[in-house]
Design a protein around this motif. Structure first.
Motif, PDB file in Angstrom:
ATOM      1  N   GLN A  81       1.300  -1.097   0.016  1.00 33.13           N
ATOM      2  CA  GLN A  81       0.074  -0.016  -0.449  1.00 33.13           C
ATOM      3  C   GLN A  81       1.185   1.152   0.171  1.00 33.13           C
ATOM      4  OE1 GLN A  81      -1.795   1.116   3.250  1.00 33.13           O
ATOM      5  NE2 GLN A  81      -3.901   1.553   2.474  1.00 33.13           N
ATOM      6  N   ARG A  82       0.440   1.703  -1.192  1.00 36.43           N
ATOM      7  CA  ARG A  82       0.939   3.593  -1.669  1.00 36.43           C
ATOM      8  C   ARG A  82       1.287   4.278   0.287  1.00 36.43           C
ATOM      9  NH1 ARG A  82       1.157   5.313  -5.756  1.00 36.43           N
ATOM     10  NH2 ARG A  82      -0.319   4.031  -6.316  1.00 36.43           N
ATOM     11  N   GLY A  83       2.443   5.044   0.411  1.00 40.08           N
ATOM     12  CA  GLY A  83       2.600   5.425   1.891  1.00 40.08           C
ATOM     13  C   GLY A  83       2.884   5.068   2.949  1.00 40.08           C
ATOM     14  N   THR A  84       2.804   3.705   3.256  1.00 41.28           N
ATOM     15  CA  THR A  84       3.300   2.963   4.600  1.00 41.28           C
ATOM     16  C   THR A  84       4.855   2.367   4.480  1.00 41.28           C
ATOM     17  OG1 THR A  84       2.391   0.784   3.312  1.00 41.28           O
ATOM     18  CG2 THR A  84       1.179   2.238   3.748  1.00 41.28           C
ATOM     19  N   PHE A  85       5.063   2.144   5.335  1.00 32.68           N
ATOM     20  CA  PHE A  85       6.312   0.969   5.495  1.00 32.68           C
ATOM     21  C   PHE A  85       6.622   0.398   4.806  1.00 32.68           C
ATOM     22  CE2 PHE A  85       4.552  -0.952   9.023  1.00 32.68           C
ATOM     23  CZ  PHE A  85       4.903  -2.346   9.103  1.00 32.68           C
ATOM     24  N   HIS A  86       5.438  -0.567   4.163  1.00 35.74           N
ATOM     25  CA  HIS A  86       5.227  -1.847   3.524  1.00 35.74           C
ATOM     26  C   HIS A  86       5.976  -1.433   2.262  1.00 35.74           C
ATOM     27  CE1 HIS A  86       0.770  -2.754   5.659  1.00 35.74           C
ATOM     28  NE2 HIS A  86       2.190  -3.017   6.671  1.00 35.74           N
ATOM     29  N   VAL A  87       6.054  -0.400   1.873  1.00 36.42           N
ATOM     30  CA  VAL A  87       6.611  -0.106   0.405  1.00 36.42           C
ATOM     31  C   VAL A  87       8.159  -0.655   0.915  1.00 36.42           C
ATOM     32  CG1 VAL A  87       7.107   1.214  -1.047  1.00 36.42           C
ATOM     33  CG2 VAL A  87       4.683   1.517  -0.306  1.00 36.42           C
ATOM     34  N   ASP A  88       9.196   0.313   1.978  1.00 40.84           N
ATOM     35  CA  ASP A  88      10.344  -0.441   2.135  1.00 40.84           C
ATOM     36  C   ASP A  88      10.667  -1.399   2.125  1.00 40.84           C
ATOM     37  OD1 ASP A  88      10.558   2.740   2.345  1.00 40.84           O
ATOM     38  OD2 ASP A  88      10.239   2.535   4.092  1.00 40.84           O
ATOM     39  N   ILE A 148      -0.900  -9.397  -9.835  1.00 41.35           N
ATOM     40  CA  ILE A 148       0.002  -9.711  -9.260  1.00 41.35           C
ATOM     41  C   ILE A 148       0.418 -11.181  -8.454  1.00 41.35           C
ATOM     42  CG2 ILE A 148       0.287  -7.342  -8.244  1.00 41.35           C
ATOM     43  CD1 ILE A 148      -1.269  -8.625  -5.623  1.00 41.35           C
ATOM     44  N   ASP A 149       1.816 -11.027  -7.969  1.00 41.95           N
ATOM     45  CA  ASP A 149       1.723 -12.452  -6.696  1.00 41.95           C
ATOM     46  C   ASP A 149       1.218 -12.746  -6.158  1.00 41.95           C
ATOM     47  OD1 ASP A 149       2.423 -13.920  -8.873  1.00 41.95           O
ATOM     48  OD2 ASP A 149       4.229 -13.057  -8.988  1.00 41.95           O
ATOM     49  N   GLY A 150       1.128 -11.025  -4.687  1.00 38.14           N
ATOM     50  CA  GLY A 150       1.020 -10.893  -3.013  1.00 38.14           C
ATOM     51  C   GLY A 150       1.125  -9.726  -2.908  1.00 38.14           C
ATOM     52  N   TYR A 151       0.877  -9.291  -1.463  1.00 36.12           N
ATOM     53  CA  TYR A 151       0.704  -8.235  -0.929  1.00 36.12           C
ATOM     54  C   TYR A 151       1.675  -8.164  -0.107  1.00 36.12           C
ATOM     55  CZ  TYR A 151      -3.520  -8.877   0.622  1.00 36.12           C
ATOM     56  OH  TYR A 151      -4.981  -9.313   1.101  1.00 36.12           O
ATOM     57  N   VAL A 152       2.439  -7.220   0.218  1.00 34.00           N
ATOM     58  CA  VAL A 152       2.853  -7.244   1.561  1.00 34.00           C
ATOM     59  C   VAL A 152       1.310  -6.434   2.738  1.00 34.00           C
ATOM     60  CG1 VAL A 152       3.895  -6.014   3.830  1.00 34.00           C
ATOM     61  CG2 VAL A 152       4.704  -6.370   1.755  1.00 34.00           C
ATOM     62  N   ASN A 188      12.098 -10.689  11.518  1.00 35.16           N
ATOM     63  CA  ASN A 188      13.185 -11.078  12.210  1.00 35.16           C
ATOM     64  C   ASN A 188      14.077 -11.914  12.637  1.00 35.16           C
ATOM     65  OD1 ASN A 188      13.979  -7.818  12.070  1.00 35.16           O
ATOM     66  ND2 ASN A 188      12.371  -8.147  13.785  1.00 35.16           N
ATOM     67  N   GLU A 189      13.556 -13.317  11.653  1.00 37.26           N
ATOM     68  CA  GLU A 189      13.455 -14.110  11.902  1.00 37.26           C
ATOM     69  C   GLU A 189      13.682 -15.019  10.346  1.00 37.26           C
ATOM     70  OE1 GLU A 189      11.396 -16.501  14.721  1.00 37.26           O
ATOM     71  OE2 GLU A 189      11.325 -15.302  16.384  1.00 37.26           O
ATOM     72  N   ASN A 190      12.277 -15.556  10.303  1.00 38.62           N
ATOM     73  CA  ASN A 190      12.346 -15.994   8.542  1.00 38.62           C
ATOM     74  C   ASN A 190      11.708 -14.604   7.650  1.00 38.62           C
ATOM     75  OD1 ASN A 190       9.278 -16.566   9.947  1.00 38.62           O
ATOM     76  ND2 ASN A 190       9.150 -17.892   8.250  1.00 38.62           N
ATOM     77  N   GLY A 191      11.173 -13.763   8.487  1.00 42.36           N
ATOM     78  CA  GLY A 191      10.345 -12.662   7.278  1.00 42.36           C
ATOM     79  C   GLY A 191      11.031 -11.274   7.321  1.00 42.36           C
ATOM     80  N   PHE A 192      10.324 -10.656   7.098  1.00 39.65           N
ATOM     81  CA  PHE A 192      11.384  -9.014   7.196  1.00 39.65           C
ATOM     82  C   PHE A 192      12.067  -9.139   8.467  1.00 39.65           C
ATOM     83  CE2 PHE A 192       7.223  -9.307   4.585  1.00 39.65           C
ATOM     84  CZ  PHE A 192       7.756  -8.295   2.814  1.00 39.65           C
ATOM     85  N   THR A 193      12.604  -7.684   8.261  1.00 43.53           N
ATOM     86  CA  THR A 193      13.934  -7.169   9.409  1.00 43.53           C
ATOM     87  C   THR A 193      12.844  -6.201   9.477  1.00 43.53           C
ATOM     88  OG1 THR A 193      15.485  -7.650   8.582  1.00 43.53           O
ATOM     89  CG2 THR A 193      15.894  -5.855   9.949  1.00 43.53           C
ATOM     90  N   ALA A 194      12.689  -5.563  10.919  1.00 44.67           N
ATOM     91  CA  ALA A 194      11.627  -4.760  10.822  1.00 44.67           C
ATOM     92  C   ALA A 194      11.845  -4.699  11.930  1.00 44.67           C
ATOM     93  CB  ALA A 194      10.262  -5.156  10.896  1.00 44.67           C
ATOM     94  N   SER A 195      12.228  -2.681  12.569  1.00 45.02           N
ATOM     95  CA  SER A 195      11.825  -2.417  13.798  1.00 45.02           C
ATOM     96  C   SER A 195      10.901  -1.923  14.825  1.00 45.02           C
ATOM     97  CB  SER A 195      12.303  -0.780  13.615  1.00 45.02           C
ATOM     98  OG  SER A 195      11.775  -0.308  13.387  1.00 45.02           O
ATOM     99  N   GLU A 196      10.831  -1.825  15.846  1.00 46.44           N
ATOM    100  CA  GLU A 196       9.286  -2.087  16.337  1.00 46.44           C
ATOM    101  C   GLU A 196       8.409  -0.772  15.771  1.00 46.44           C
ATOM    102  OE1 GLU A 196      10.492  -1.422  20.715  1.00 46.44           O
ATOM    103  OE2 GLU A 196      10.961  -3.776  21.060  1.00 46.44           O
ATOM    104  N   GLY A 197       9.460   0.106  15.496  1.00 52.48           N
ATOM    105  CA  GLY A 197       8.312   1.609  15.038  1.00 52.48           C
ATOM    106  C   GLY A 197       8.049   1.549  14.045  1.00 52.48           C
ATOM    107  N   ASP A 198       8.492   0.320  13.019  1.00 53.35           N
ATOM    108  CA  ASP A 198       7.340  -0.412  11.866  1.00 53.35           C
ATOM    109  C   ASP A 198       6.811  -0.909  12.384  1.00 53.35           C
ATOM    110  OD1 ASP A 198       9.578   1.425  10.112  1.00 53.35           O
ATOM    111  OD2 ASP A 198      10.155  -0.462  10.632  1.00 53.35           O
TER     112      ASP A 198
END
Length: 549
Positions: A171-178, A207-211, A235-245
């Motif tokens: 989705q546009r404007g979310t940290f999912h893009v990053d 598309i094949d999928g979305y976050v 931070n394990e088998n998925g995305f690396t993400a901070s608590e703020g994300d």
């Protein structure tokens, strides 16, 4: 005339100052130190959200399960985890909750303008957002997952690396893009405006999928049986993400006194209570994923939403009619003023140059910028300079369409006047007519007749262009109704097809009516001169050599 010129000047200045109204600008920042006192004195906590991001916030047509009426959209109610948290905060404050449905990109603008007191919309406190607003402590934390088709290529994926080469979107404007950048060979990192559109794209194999965040994925899959999601852990088998994300927090204005109050209230809401709220939000979501076949889906949508569609038609047509008429008046006034003879005195010449410059600037700016940009600048700019009080959305729509149409019709009028023989001006002045008399009795009547086809075309264009006004919070035109249908049914193609057919019926019917009016204004094909046996004929009848009595 002075009032008209003043209005135009203000609008021109407003558009020229677009940068001043951005979310990062503090030139018009409102005092936020007394936010808590303002809320308690008012007795109302105003919360903004999308009302389209299940299970955090979604729409329904009744107040069942504790749903709250959407204040800026009649007949619509909001529910979900965010609404439950907002109700809890309001109850602890001893005030009433008001929910405002806004586009995602408008939430921070509305907060800084003072239109709402807080954002509770599944928003993460990212570092970028912290530059514009403050956040409370977290009220939820979740994992990022990827939603896929049950029969798709990636249904058996177990980790993020399995999605190399996949067409995954966010989705546009979310940290999912990053987060997408972590899929090293992602082929096409597109951004979609809403989850409803991503669901449609996925079901259509575009598309094949979305976050998504895990609760949202659960809700989407519950409403769409052909979808599933890959359980990933940050931070394990998925995305690396901070608590703020991955944390969700309440958005508040910079240095708001509400921040500490809301933090204290959230501290009393333990994890078990939050889990219960989330499960209730998932279970209570109105699942309306229609699977009745194409024609069955169309019939279902029309049967359920026909009143909303009629409401959208009424708003669209009314705004277009009034806006076009008002724009024509503005255009004629501008055309009249710009044809005034040159002033004789020095002071008069100076004033003439000033208002000619302002009128030229008005025409060029409003013809040179998109109506959507004009709508955002005028609507939110008004709120910024009026302590958060927003303009009525219907009035705002009328104002924007009128001013925009006036700029175009001003040029049409100018062309219409210039197309007339200069001898008509000279002849009128020769018999002693003033400029006002010449314009009102000789020039403008002919001009109006000549420009009618172009003005009619502007009217038809306005019917379609009102769709861009859906960016205004609570402006429910025909296009906005289509978006509401999609959020409730997940049937994007059928919804937009119905809306496009309605638009076509409107424009086709109105075009035929306007052509009939033009023929009426043309008068009879032939006529007889008074007290004369001479019959005058138009070129159309003369060509055929037949004269009808």
């Amino acid at each position: 005339m002075k009032r008209v010129l003043l209005l135009i000047a203000v609008a021109v200045i407003a558009l020229s100052a677009t940068g001043m109204f951005s979310t990062g600008n503090t030139a018009f920042a409102l005092s936020s130190e007394d936010d808590f006192q303002t809320v308690t004195d008012r007795g109302v906590l105003r919360v903004g959200m999308e009302a389209g991001y299940a299970p955090y916030n979604y729409r329904q047509t009744t107040d069942t399960n504790g749903a709250v009426a959407i204040s800026n959209q009649n007949g619509e109610f909001a529910n979900g985890y965010d609404v439950k948290v907002a109700k809890y905060i309001a109850e602890q404050m001893g005030v009433t909750l008001e929910v405002y449905a806004l586009e995602w990109d408008s939430l921070i603008n509305a907060l800084n303008a003072g239109t709402i007191d807080s954002i509770i919309a599944g928003m993460s406190p990212t570092e970028e957002r912290k530059k514009s607003i403050d956040f409370s402590d977290k009220y939820y934390e979740s994992n990022l997952v990827i939603v896929v088709r049950k029969d798709g290529k990636y249904k058996d994926a177990t980790q993020l690396d399995d999605f190399q080469g996949a067409n995954i979107v966010a989705q546009r404007g979310t940290f999912h893009v990053d987060a997408l950048s972590q899929i090293r060979t992602v082929t096409d990192a597109e951004q979609y405006d809403t989850f409803a559109l991503m669901i449609t794209a996925l079901k259509s194999n575009v598309i094949d999928g979305y976050v998504a965040e895990e609760p949202g994925a659960i809700a989407d899959c519950a409403a769409n049986s052909e979808l599933t999601y890959i359980q990933l852990k940050n931070n394990e088998n998925g995305f690396t993400a901070s608590e703020g994300d991955t944390q969700l927090a309440v958005g508040l204005r910079k240095n708001s006194s509400l921040t500490s109050r809301i933090n204290a209230i959230l501290a009393t809401l333990d994890e078990d209570a939050r889990a219960v709220m989330m499960q209730e939000a998932i279970d209570q979501q109105p699942v309306e994923s229609v699977e009745l076949g194409f024609f069955g889906n169309v019939a279902y949508i029309i049967g359920k939403y026909w009143t909303k569609i009629l409401e959208g038609v009424g708003t669209t047509v009314l705004v277009s009619i009034i806006g076009t008429l008002a724009g024509m008046v503005i255009g004629l006034l501008v055309g009249f003023v710009r044809t005034l003879p040159e002033a004789r005195t020095k002071a008069g010449k100076i004033w003439q140059k000033i208002y000619n410059f302002l009128l030229s600037a008005y025409v060029e700016i409003f013809r040179g910028t998109p109506m959507m940009v004009q709508a955002m600048v005028i609507y939110w700019g008004y709120a910024l300079v009026n302590n958060g009080v927003t303009m009525n959305t219907f009035v705002a729509g009328l104002l924007i369409v009128s001013i925009n149409t006036g700029a175009y019709i001003a040029e049409i009028v100018r062309g219409g006047i210039n197309s007339l023989d200069k001898g008509q001006f000279e002849g009128a002045f020769a018999i002693g007519m003033t400029h006002r008399q010449t314009m009102s009795c000789v020039i403008l009547p002919q001009t109006i007749r000549n420009i009618l086809p172009a003005v009619s075309n502007e009217f038809v264009i306005n019917i379609k262009d009102t769709s861009v006004l859906s960016v205004l919070a609570g402006f429910i035109d025909l296009f906005a109704v289509g978006n509401i249908i999609i959020l409730g049914t997940y049937r994007t193609f059928e919804a937009y097809l119905i809306i496009s057919v309605v638009y076509f019926i409107l424009t086709f019917s109105i075009t035929r009516l306007l052509r009939l009016l033009e023929r009426k204004l043309n008068g009879k094909a032939n006529y007889s001169l008074y007290n004369s046996d001479i019959v005058s004929e138009t070129p159309a009848t003369a060509k055929g050599g037949i004269i009808n009595d």
